[in-house]
Design an enzyme around this catalytic site. Sequence first.
Site, PDB file in Angstrom:
ATOM      1  N   CYS A  12       1.719  48.811 -21.219  1.00 41.91           N
ATOM      2  CA  CYS A  12       0.753  48.055 -20.753  1.00 41.91           C
ATOM      3  C   CYS A  12      -0.476  46.868 -21.602  1.00 41.91           C
ATOM      4  CB  CYS A  12      -0.613  49.502 -21.014  1.00 41.91           C
ATOM      5  SG  CYS A  12       0.059  51.185 -20.594  1.00 41.91           S
TER       6      CYS A  12
ATOM      7  N   ARG B 227       8.820  57.535 -28.035  1.00 43.34           N
ATOM      8  CA  ARG B 227       8.024  57.995 -28.773  1.00 43.34           C
ATOM      9  C   ARG B 227       8.969  58.557 -29.898  1.00 43.34           C
ATOM     10  NH1 ARG B 227       3.750  59.611 -23.253  1.00 43.34           N
ATOM     11  NH2 ARG B 227       3.704  56.503 -23.156  1.00 43.34           N
TER      12      ARG B 227
ATOM     13  N   GLN C 226       9.953  53.666 -17.767  1.00 42.61           N
ATOM     14  CA  GLN C 226       8.940  54.600 -17.001  1.00 42.61           C
ATOM     15  C   GLN C 226       9.201  53.199 -15.220  1.00 42.61           C
ATOM     16  OE1 GLN C 226       5.542  54.371 -19.707  1.00 42.61           O
ATOM     17  NE2 GLN C 226       4.894  56.145 -18.888  1.00 42.61           N
TER      18      GLN C 226
ATOM     19  N   ASP D 152       6.027  51.742 -14.308  1.00 49.40           N
ATOM     20  CA  ASP D 152       5.801  51.526 -14.229  1.00 49.40           C
ATOM     21  C   ASP D 152       4.681  50.259 -13.959  1.00 49.40           C
ATOM     22  OD1 ASP D 152       3.099  51.965 -16.247  1.00 49.40           O
ATOM     23  OD2 ASP D 152       4.114  51.450 -18.168  1.00 49.40           O
TER      24      ASP D 152
ATOM     25  N   HIS E  80       0.958  48.281 -13.220  1.00 44.87           N
ATOM     26  CA  HIS E  80      -0.441  47.437 -13.607  1.00 44.87           C
ATOM     27  C   HIS E  80      -0.918  46.349 -12.645  1.00 44.87           C
ATOM     28  CE1 HIS E  80       1.191  49.196 -17.087  1.00 44.87           C
ATOM     29  NE2 HIS E  80      -0.025  49.734 -17.145  1.00 44.87           N
TER      30      HIS E  80
END
Length: 639
Positions: free
Chosen positions: A337, A366, A384, A386, A388
């Site tokens: 993000c 992580r 991911q 991912d 946005h």
Amino acid sequence: MVSIELPDGSRREFPGPVTVAEVAASIGAGLAKAALAGRVGRGAESRVVDTSFVIDQDERLAIVTDKDADGLEVIRHSTAHLLAYAVKELFPEAQVTIGPVIENGFFYDFSYKRPFTPEDLAAIEAKMAELAKKDEPVTRRVLPRDEAVAHFNAMGEAYKAEIIASIPSNEDVSLYREGQFEDLCRGPHVPSTGKLRHFKLMKVAGAYWRGDHRNEMLQRIYGTAWATKDELQQHLHMLEEAEKRDHRKLGRELDLFHIDEVAPGVVFWHPKGWAVWQVIEQYMRQVYRDTGYQEVKGPQLLDKSLWEKTGHWQNYRENMFTTESEKHEYALKPMNCPGHVLIFKSQLRSYRDLPIRYGEFGQCHRNEPSGSMHGIMRVRGFTQDDGHVFCTENQILDECVAYTEELKAVYKDFGFTDIIYKVATRPENRVGSDDFWDKAEYALMEALRRSGCEFVVAPGDGAFYGPKIEYTLKDALGRQWQLGTMQVDYNTAERLGGDYVTDTSGRAFPVMLHRAIVGSFERFIGILLEHHAGALPAWLAPVQASVLNISESSADYAREVAKSLQKQGLRVASDLRNEKITYKIREHSLQKVPYILVVGDKEKANGTVAVRARGNHDLGVMSVDDFARKIAADIAQKL
């Protein structure tokens, strides 16, 4: 006089305080016998209590039986205590610690001088059945905290005493007794052990006391418990099927991937596994193009200052991999993000540019605890899908409607049609005005309504910065996997200074929609393998067809067939070994290849192939071109 309102709206009057069991008995002997607990109160304020609970004022009451979700919870909680009771009967020196309910069952942690064996597990389960058959009453009493600490210390239960000592000194604690066994617990519990009939102990594993690796390693016994024998048998059958489908087992057998201790929590993808990955990535890349997303790529390593602005450094640092260079601290990104906000703010943006949609196959890291990792389902390094969306408030609804339709189409292509939709709404601790939350929650719910999706609301489960939709899939065994998300975020763009010029020449911060469809590629591939039992549909299979020759004289023709199909973009293997054709067919069948093409002198002379479909289906002889058209049709239809 005490007035009890029942779920059907009727009321029962009693001259004075009354127990849940007495209310059940007043309704009927059958209900009195079936009663496991009661739920008193209304809505979110209601709670589950023992059948011995005394109601001394007007109240609403629902009798809980084994047909209720609450009843199953009580059964499992009580079975965990029955397990501890049995262990103490067989191994008096064992110390009991905690025993909570988990999905489909329960566990209990014990401290004992030696590891429990499979034979011990069988003996414990038999003892549990013996104790349940005694149908001993389960009773509750309350002690002041310090008295309870002394009580358990006197019993030699140091772990229980430590737990109780952590409770504020002015609080009382409740204890439950069955036979000679007494345990600390909030409850509620079944009225007697005879209510516990359908259970099975599953396995023993290690677990650190209080989850801290610096503490003693305890022994955790897992079990499952159900309301009926049929439900227990169905669950055990499902577990057998799940074991056959375990993605770790399939990964080895199909030569897709492995995980090595030299890189814990990171996957080594083998050629066939990487082929599956690439099919999914290219498919999702086309989804990006078709739905107006621009693919971007952010850096892996980002300065500490960025993570301080986002709040991760203060609240998530223990889960981040960090490093230092030239007196600067950096972290491997745990999420994509912030990088997308930096791309957004890299140039002047106008309201006319919105919505701007970014998508990334972003590699994240992580620092997951070693005990929580599970094959490729939960890892430390993952990629991911991912995306946005940077938009205005007025654009949220349209974006969410489009996203839900996109997501349903994607899941259908991968073989998932049963989707559960949940909207998680504002938590007590949150940022932003109620007006923002009203608009965001309305947009998410209305988006699902417009898409014809029934959904449940999870009050208070949203993130502090905004509500979200969670999309959960059911697999072939009925297991649920939460995958897709759509989150509304009023916070991150502002924190990182990503603004745009409004239609009045002012500045405003966009709403940031976080969305993922397949989520972690690693986890999604694991789910796909288990859902399809390794037999991936032809469009996804790492090898779509294998060409097998019957004899040496047809080997050159087998090579020609394989090469011809490969030139058409198919993933084809050839097996020219000097082995019996039945042996080769069996081997490639075990590899779950969608199509096996057998060629001999006759096929060579006629320019044909003998086609066998997965599942030992003989499709007969056809030309190479006809087969190519058939598999092309399968791929086009995502079969």
